[in-house]
Design a protein around this motif. Structure first.
Motif, PDB file in Angstrom:
ATOM      1  N   ILE A  46       0.801  -1.295  -0.021  1.00  0.00           N
ATOM      2  CA  ILE A  46       0.000  -0.212  -0.131  1.00  0.00           C
ATOM      3  C   ILE A  46       0.834   1.223   0.040  1.00  0.00           C
TER       4      ILE A  46
ATOM      5  N   ARG B   6      -4.796  -1.041  -1.256  1.00  0.00           N
ATOM      6  CA  ARG B   6      -5.502  -0.001  -0.282  1.00  0.00           C
ATOM      7  C   ARG B   6      -7.039  -0.749   0.110  1.00  0.00           C
TER       8      ARG B   6
ATOM      9  N   LEU C  81       1.227  -2.762   7.332  1.00  0.00           N
ATOM     10  CA  LEU C  81       0.317  -2.394   8.299  1.00  0.00           C
ATOM     11  C   LEU C  81       1.121  -2.358   9.488  1.00  0.00           C
TER      12      LEU C  81
ATOM     13  N   THR D  48       4.070   4.912  14.654  1.00  0.00           N
ATOM     14  CA  THR D  48       3.126   6.104  14.687  1.00  0.00           C
ATOM     15  C   THR D  48       2.656   6.253  16.033  1.00  0.00           C
ATOM     16  N   VAL D  49       1.808   5.072  16.205  1.00  0.00           N
ATOM     17  CA  VAL D  49       0.949   5.302  17.472  1.00  0.00           C
ATOM     18  C   VAL D  49       1.657   5.488  18.832  1.00  0.00           C
TER      19      VAL D  49
ATOM     20  N   MET E 171      -1.330  15.814  19.519  1.00  0.00           N
ATOM     21  CA  MET E 171      -0.964  15.468  18.253  1.00  0.00           C
ATOM     22  C   MET E 171      -0.492  16.761  17.377  1.00  0.00           C
TER      23      MET E 171
ATOM     24  N   TRP F 195      -3.059  13.238   3.307  1.00  0.00           N
ATOM     25  CA  TRP F 195      -4.018  14.053   2.565  1.00  0.00           C
ATOM     26  C   TRP F 195      -4.589  13.140   1.445  1.00  0.00           C
TER      27      TRP F 195
ATOM     28  N   ILE G 121      -4.484   9.249   2.232  1.00  0.00           N
ATOM     29  CA  ILE G 121      -4.799   9.628   3.402  1.00  0.00           C
ATOM     30  C   ILE G 121      -4.402   8.228   4.339  1.00  0.00           C
TER      31      ILE G 121
ATOM     32  N   ALA H 180      -5.893   3.886  14.919  1.00  0.00           N
ATOM     33  CA  ALA H 180      -5.060   4.813  15.587  1.00  0.00           C
ATOM     34  C   ALA H 180      -5.755   5.446  16.803  1.00  0.00           C
TER      35      ALA H 180
HETATM   36  C1  HEM Z   1      -0.880   8.205  15.290  1.00  0.00           C
HETATM   37  C2  HEM Z   1      -1.061   7.212  14.323  1.00  0.00           C
HETATM   38  C3  HEM Z   1      -0.840   7.566  12.756  1.00  0.00           C
HETATM   39  C4  HEM Z   1      -0.591   8.452  12.076  1.00  0.00           C
HETATM   40  C5  HEM Z   1       0.178   9.790  12.623  1.00  0.00           C
HETATM   41  C6  HEM Z   1      -0.393   7.960  10.578  1.00  0.00           C
HETATM   42  C7  HEM Z   1       0.040   9.016   9.696  1.00  0.00           C
HETATM   43  C8  HEM Z   1       0.157   8.563   8.414  1.00  0.00           C
HETATM   44  C9  HEM Z   1       0.453   9.286   7.147  1.00  0.00           C
HETATM   45  C10 HEM Z   1       1.065  10.709   7.342  1.00  0.00           C
HETATM   46  C11 HEM Z   1       0.420   8.633   5.974  1.00  0.00           C
HETATM   47  C12 HEM Z   1       0.868   9.113   4.645  1.00  0.00           C
HETATM   48  C13 HEM Z   1      -0.486  10.019   4.013  1.00  0.00           C
HETATM   49  C14 HEM Z   1      -0.304  10.633   2.876  1.00  0.00           C
HETATM   50  O1  HEM Z   1       0.521  10.064   1.734  1.00  0.00           O
HETATM   51  O2  HEM Z   1      -0.791  11.641   2.592  1.00  0.00           O
HETATM   52  C15 HEM Z   1       0.035   7.529   6.428  1.00  0.00           C
HETATM   53  C16 HEM Z   1      -0.204   6.643   5.461  1.00  0.00           C
HETATM   54  C17 HEM Z   1      -0.476   4.933   5.901  1.00  0.00           C
HETATM   55  N1  HEM Z   1      -0.963   4.595   7.338  1.00  0.00           N
HETATM   56 FE1  HEM Z   1      -0.812   5.879   9.004  1.00  0.00          FE
HETATM   57  N2  HEM Z   1      -0.565   6.769  10.753  1.00  0.00           N
HETATM   58  C18 HEM Z   1      -0.835   6.409  11.913  1.00  0.00           C
HETATM   59  C19 HEM Z   1      -1.390   5.105  12.115  1.00  0.00           C
HETATM   60  C20 HEM Z   1      -1.567   4.095  11.215  1.00  0.00           C
HETATM   61  C21 HEM Z   1      -2.281   2.627  11.593  1.00  0.00           C
HETATM   62  C22 HEM Z   1      -2.583   2.157  13.107  1.00  0.00           C
HETATM   63  C23 HEM Z   1      -2.020   1.739  10.336  1.00  0.00           C
HETATM   64  C24 HEM Z   1      -2.656   0.628  10.192  1.00  0.00           C
HETATM   65  C25 HEM Z   1      -2.367  -0.160  10.943  1.00  0.00           C
HETATM   66  C26 HEM Z   1      -1.604   2.842   9.471  1.00  0.00           C
HETATM   67  C27 HEM Z   1      -1.407   2.588   8.157  1.00  0.00           C
HETATM   68  C28 HEM Z   1      -1.117   3.306   7.124  1.00  0.00           C
HETATM   69  C29 HEM Z   1      -1.020   2.894   5.753  1.00  0.00           C
HETATM   70  C30 HEM Z   1      -1.039   1.376   5.159  1.00  0.00           C
HETATM   71  C31 HEM Z   1      -0.707   3.921   5.016  1.00  0.00           C
HETATM   72  C32 HEM Z   1      -0.302   3.866   3.522  1.00  0.00           C
HETATM   73  C33 HEM Z   1      -1.366   4.362   2.833  1.00  0.00           C
HETATM   74  C34 HEM Z   1      -1.252   4.662   1.277  1.00  0.00           C
HETATM   75  O3  HEM Z   1      -0.204   4.919   0.864  1.00  0.00           O
HETATM   76  O4  HEM Z   1      -1.974   4.633   0.412  1.00  0.00           O
HETATM   77  N3  HEM Z   1      -1.267   4.268   9.946  1.00  0.00           N
HETATM   78  N4  HEM Z   1      -0.175   7.345   7.813  1.00  0.00           N
END
Ligand code: HEM
Length: 521
Positions: free
Chosen positions: A138, A151, A312, A319-320, A375, A456, A460, A467
């Motif tokens: 992803i 996705r 995942l 992050t968390v 945050m 975004w 996004i 989370a």
């Molecule tokens: C406080 C917790 C978290 C923060 C701050 C966070 C932040 C982000 C950010 C900034 C992105 C990139 C978005 C973009 O490209 O504009 C992202 C993508 C992603 N996040 Fe999170 N995330 C968090 C928790 C999680 C959790 C718990 C999971 C799943 C288990 C997760 C799975 C993903 C995945 C798979 C992507 C890639 C999406 C894509 O490229 O299509 N995230 N996250």
């Protein structure tokens, strides 16, 4: 680590006669120089047209551009440049062009309105060539068929109805986390929450994905997986992708440098470990993502499944735990806020005889606001995950050249005076009028967004619901049972930070989790 030091590390060639490599390096350097010159001339031509100029910060050097000027904490340096130069800035990172934005309105136009053109990921050598089997999964795949299926699979398994299946595990992990905090404090006088938080967030995600959990931070498999997550977070950090900035690095880096180590780590450590987890998950009795993927009809190859689960685990652990690390550090410094939080949680327990579930969060507006403010106050990632575009784009009179890395400057965006009055003050009250879930705020209208930590548009974060459920349950569990007090070393430092690659963490600290004598649970 400083960019200059990183560069020197890449240049170390232990078993090779440097005389032999010199001609290759010189030829590559010449080619790279010509390429950079071509890019500069091309950009100059573009400037002649009547577009608004995107300011370029002054401190750049030939060939490497701004690479040596970002410092230890790129997000903070970039925030200073935004302060001087405005909402959009242009960095030259070797042969790469970076466009950074700290104005949410402009970011929305770039990432959401023009989302079809701006949802690509820039090529990152580690993420693409090694980590994701050439762009599967992803996080680092391009928004084509593979990404859409991956996705959709992630959105399906992370949807609220699936997460609710994991509620008992989420509650158990929160309880265990706080018990470990209290026990360690009682045993050692204070505790560094880092590893316990990593165990908490990792257990949540691996229970959901593989029906597996680790009992303790000492478990060797927890340590292995924890190292794997740190490897991804470090190597996928934008400014760590040296071979992509400086083509000169890539030739011998492929054989002798960072890439050889990266390839070996992924092939010989990560892949066998994950394949075993996937096999065990398929045979497990309890529900998990591996089984849901099959039940929900996703037809994925073994590598695709591995890439999705690796995403995942990597995206959902650090992050968390880092968001909670900041939260605990800030709360330790604010006993006044702890008191208000505790009184709100206790009110709920008095009326209901138990802790609230995530669905009952509406009864705890102040707690929700503290979690959101934490945050905002200290962004989990300083630069999110970069997007790119394959077309020249004209947005708001700016001309954004194709192949630029498009980055939202989270640190700077979350400190904008016009969005968050008194931005340097920790003021949870600012969110009391926006108690939506972070998931609906992030996916709703721009005016209703609370913060931008989840990124975004089409890319996004798909894990927002999970989370925020984790953050909420851990938070209420902590304050229903403890006060957080400083250790004998003093208060946690919340002004410095450590750049871990994708994420930005507080400097390591110890605090006391003191059991509340008047706790109602
Ligand atoms: C406080 C917790 C978290 C923060 C701050 C966070 C932040 C982000 C950010 C900034 C992105 C990139 C978005 C973009 O490209 O504009 C992202 C993508 C992603 N996040 Fe999170 N995330 C968090 C928790 C999680 C959790 C718990 C999971 C799943 C288990 C997760 C799975 C993903 C995945 C798979 C992507 C890639 C999406 C894509 O490229 O299509 N995230 N996250």
């Amino acid at each position: 680590m400083d960019q200059a030091t990183k560069l020197m590390e890449y240049f170390s060639l232990p078993n090779l006669d440097r005389k032999n490599i010199l001609p290759i390096v010189s030829a590559t350097a010449t080619a790279s120089f010509l390429y950079v010159t071509y890019r500069i001339l091309k950009t100059d031509q573009e400037k002649k047209q009547n577009f608004k100029k995107i300011p370029v910060p002054g401190s750049k050097y030939p060939y490497v551009g701004h690479m040596m000027s970002l410092g230890e904490l790129p997000g903070r340096t970039i925030a200073k440049w935004h302060e001087e130069l405005g909402p959009i800035i242009n960095l030259k990172m070797g042969v790469q062009n970076w466009i950074l934005v700290d104005d949410p309105v402009l970011a929305h136009k770039i990432f959401v309105t023009k989302g079809i053109d701006t949802s690509y990921r820039p090529h990152n050598v580690y993420a693409h060539d090694h980590y994701s089997f050439g762009g599967k999964g992803i996080s680092f795949s391009q928004p084509d068929g593979v990404w859409k299926v991956s996705r959709a699979a992630a959105l399906s398994v992370l949807a609220p109805k699936h997460i609710e299946n994991y509620t008992p595990s989420l509650e158990r992990e929160s309880r265990d986390l706080v018990s470990r905090f209290i026990e360690s404090t009682e045993k050692d006088g204070s505790v560094n929450p880092l590893k316990h938080l990593e165990l908490f967030s990792m257990n949540v995600i691996i229970t959901a994905v593989f029906s597996k959990r680790f009992d303790s931070v000492e478990d060797p498999d927890f340590r292995k997986l924890d190292t794997m997550v740190a490897h991804v977070i470090k190597n996928c950090g934008l400014e760590n992708d040296l071979p992509n900035f400086l083509p000169i690095v890539s030739i011998y880096d492929y054989f002798f440098g960072g890439q050889a180590e990266q390839r070996d780590f992924i092939q010989n450590k990560r892949n066998p470990f994950f394949r075993q987890l996937i096999r065990d998950a398929a045979a497990a009795d309890s529900p998990n993502v591996i089984k849901s993927l099959v039940e929900d009809g996703f037809k994925l190859t073994n590598d695709e499944t591995l890439a999705i689960t690796a995403d995942l685990v990597a995206a959902g652990t650090d992050t968390v735990s880092i968001s909670l690390q900041w939260n605990i550090a800030v709360m330790c410094r604010r006993p006044d806020i702890q008191k208000k939080v505790i009184s709100e949680i206790d009110e709920f327990i008095k009326s209901n005889g138990r802790l609230p579930s995530f669905q009952e969060r509406g009864h705890l507006p102040y707690c929700i606001s503290v979690i959101k403010e934490s945050m905002r106050f200290r962004s989990t990632t300083s630069l999110g995950l970069a997007h790119t575009t394959y077309e020249d784009l004209i947005i708001d009179g700016y001309m954004i050249p194709k192949n630029s890395n498009l980055i939202s400057s989270m640190d700077s965006m979350h400190m904008r005076q016009d969005m968050y009055p008194n931005p340097k003050k920790f003021e949870p009250e600012r969110f009391m009028n926006n108690l939506k879930t972070m998931q609906s705020a992030a996916n709703g209208k721009l005016e209703e967004r609370d913060h931008f930590n989840f990124g975004w548009g089409r890319r996004i974060c798909p894990g927002i619901y999970l989370a925020e459920t984790e953050l909420f349950l851990a938070f209420v569990q902590m304050f229903a049972r403890c006060y957080i007090e400083p250790s004998t070393d003093g208060l946690p430092d919340i002004d410095s930070a450590v750049n871990l690659g994708v994420t930005t963490a507080p400097v390591s600290y110890e605090v006391k989790f003191v059991k509340r004598a008047n706790s109602l649970i």
